[in-house]
Design a protein around this motif. Structure first.
Motif, PDB file in Angstrom:
ATOM      1  N   MET A  11      53.087  13.057 -17.892  1.00 16.80           N
ATOM      2  CA  MET A  11      52.063  14.352 -17.773  1.00 16.80           C
ATOM      3  C   MET A  11      50.872  13.851 -17.293  1.00 16.80           C
ATOM      4  SD  MET A  11      53.018  17.210 -20.584  1.00 16.80           S
ATOM      5  CE  MET A  11      52.541  16.118 -22.148  1.00 16.80           C
ATOM      6  N   SER A  12      50.281  14.246 -16.162  1.00 18.98           N
ATOM      7  CA  SER A  12      49.090  14.074 -15.868  1.00 18.98           C
ATOM      8  C   SER A  12      48.135  15.049 -15.538  1.00 18.98           C
ATOM      9  CB  SER A  12      49.054  13.054 -14.442  1.00 18.98           C
ATOM     10  OG  SER A  12      49.650  13.821 -13.630  1.00 18.98           O
ATOM     11  N   THR A  14      47.481  19.790 -15.607  1.00 17.42           N
ATOM     12  CA  THR A  14      47.837  21.042 -16.159  1.00 17.42           C
ATOM     13  C   THR A  14      49.076  21.645 -15.419  1.00 17.42           C
ATOM     14  OG1 THR A  14      46.399  22.514 -14.562  1.00 17.42           O
ATOM     15  CG2 THR A  14      45.725  21.809 -16.944  1.00 17.42           C
ATOM     16  N   CYS A  16      51.533  19.805 -14.741  1.00 17.36           N
ATOM     17  CA  CYS A  16      52.830  19.160 -15.501  1.00 17.36           C
ATOM     18  C   CYS A  16      53.053  19.968 -16.797  1.00 17.36           C
ATOM     19  CB  CYS A  16      52.520  17.681 -15.806  1.00 17.36           C
ATOM     20  SG  CYS A  16      52.261  16.532 -14.503  1.00 17.36           S
ATOM     21  N   GLU A  17      51.977  20.434 -17.341  1.00 21.51           N
ATOM     22  CA  GLU A  17      52.079  21.259 -18.543  1.00 21.51           C
ATOM     23  C   GLU A  17      52.775  22.442 -18.107  1.00 21.51           C
ATOM     24  OE1 GLU A  17      47.818  20.129 -20.577  1.00 21.51           O
ATOM     25  OE2 GLU A  17      47.952  22.111 -19.655  1.00 21.51           O
ATOM     26  N   ARG A  19      54.980  22.897 -15.817  1.00 16.28           N
ATOM     27  CA  ARG A  19      56.260  22.617 -15.304  1.00 16.28           C
ATOM     28  C   ARG A  19      56.943  22.608 -16.920  1.00 16.28           C
ATOM     29  NH1 ARG A  19      58.497  17.887 -11.364  1.00 16.28           N
ATOM     30  NH2 ARG A  19      60.534  18.677 -11.257  1.00 16.28           N
ATOM     31  N   ILE A  20      56.689  21.969 -17.602  1.00 15.82           N
ATOM     32  CA  ILE A  20      57.354  21.791 -18.925  1.00 15.82           C
ATOM     33  C   ILE A  20      57.481  22.875 -19.726  1.00 15.82           C
ATOM     34  CG2 ILE A  20      57.203  20.637 -21.322  1.00 15.82           C
ATOM     35  CD1 ILE A  20      56.447  18.300 -20.070  1.00 15.82           C
ATOM     36  N   ALA A  35      52.180  22.360 -23.946  1.00 13.52           N
ATOM     37  CA  ALA A  35      52.324  20.878 -23.704  1.00 13.52           C
ATOM     38  C   ALA A  35      50.645  20.757 -23.628  1.00 13.52           C
ATOM     39  CB  ALA A  35      53.200  21.061 -22.549  1.00 13.52           C
ATOM     40  N   HIS A  37      48.731  17.585 -21.702  1.00 11.72           N
ATOM     41  CA  HIS A  37      48.739  16.218 -20.795  1.00 11.72           C
ATOM     42  C   HIS A  37      47.869  15.102 -21.458  1.00 11.72           C
ATOM     43  CE1 HIS A  37      45.455  17.955 -18.630  1.00 11.72           C
ATOM     44  NE2 HIS A  37      45.559  16.957 -18.022  1.00 11.72           N
ATOM     45  N   TYR A  65      59.891  13.985 -16.594  1.00 12.60           N
ATOM     46  CA  TYR A  65      58.870  13.176 -17.668  1.00 12.60           C
ATOM     47  C   TYR A  65      59.914  12.346 -18.627  1.00 12.60           C
ATOM     48  CZ  TYR A  65      56.145  16.634 -15.525  1.00 12.60           C
ATOM     49  OH  TYR A  65      55.336  17.345 -14.551  1.00 12.60           O
TER      50      TYR A  65
END
Length: 73
Positions: A11-12, A14, A16-17, A19-20, A35, A37, A65
């Motif tokens: 995770m890099s 927001t 990514c957060e 998406r999770i 989540a 990151h 991830y």
């Protein structure tokens, strides 16, 4: 209700957060997801209807991830 904390790599941002959060909220029994990151952690609140915790890691890894470990509370 139970809370699980997973250490997640990859995770890099927001995005990514988000998406999770999106993929985990589709799992029956997941009541909430946070989540982070920056810390590389995902906190998941689950109800008793979630019988297979492995599905959580499968969904996270399916989103691109890597789940490293479950963090004890």
């Amino acid at each position: 209700m139970e809370t699980l904390i997973l250490q997640v790599e990859g995770m890099s941002c927001t995005g990514c957060e988000q998406r999770i959060n999106k993929v985990l909220r589709r799992v029956e029994g997941v009541r909430g997801v946070v989540a982070d990151h920056i810390c590389g952690r995902v906190e998941i609140r689950v109800g008793p209807e979630l019988t297979d915790r492995g599905v959580l890691a499968e969904r996270i890894e399916g989103a691109g991830y890597r789940v490293v470990e479950e963090v004890p509370r």
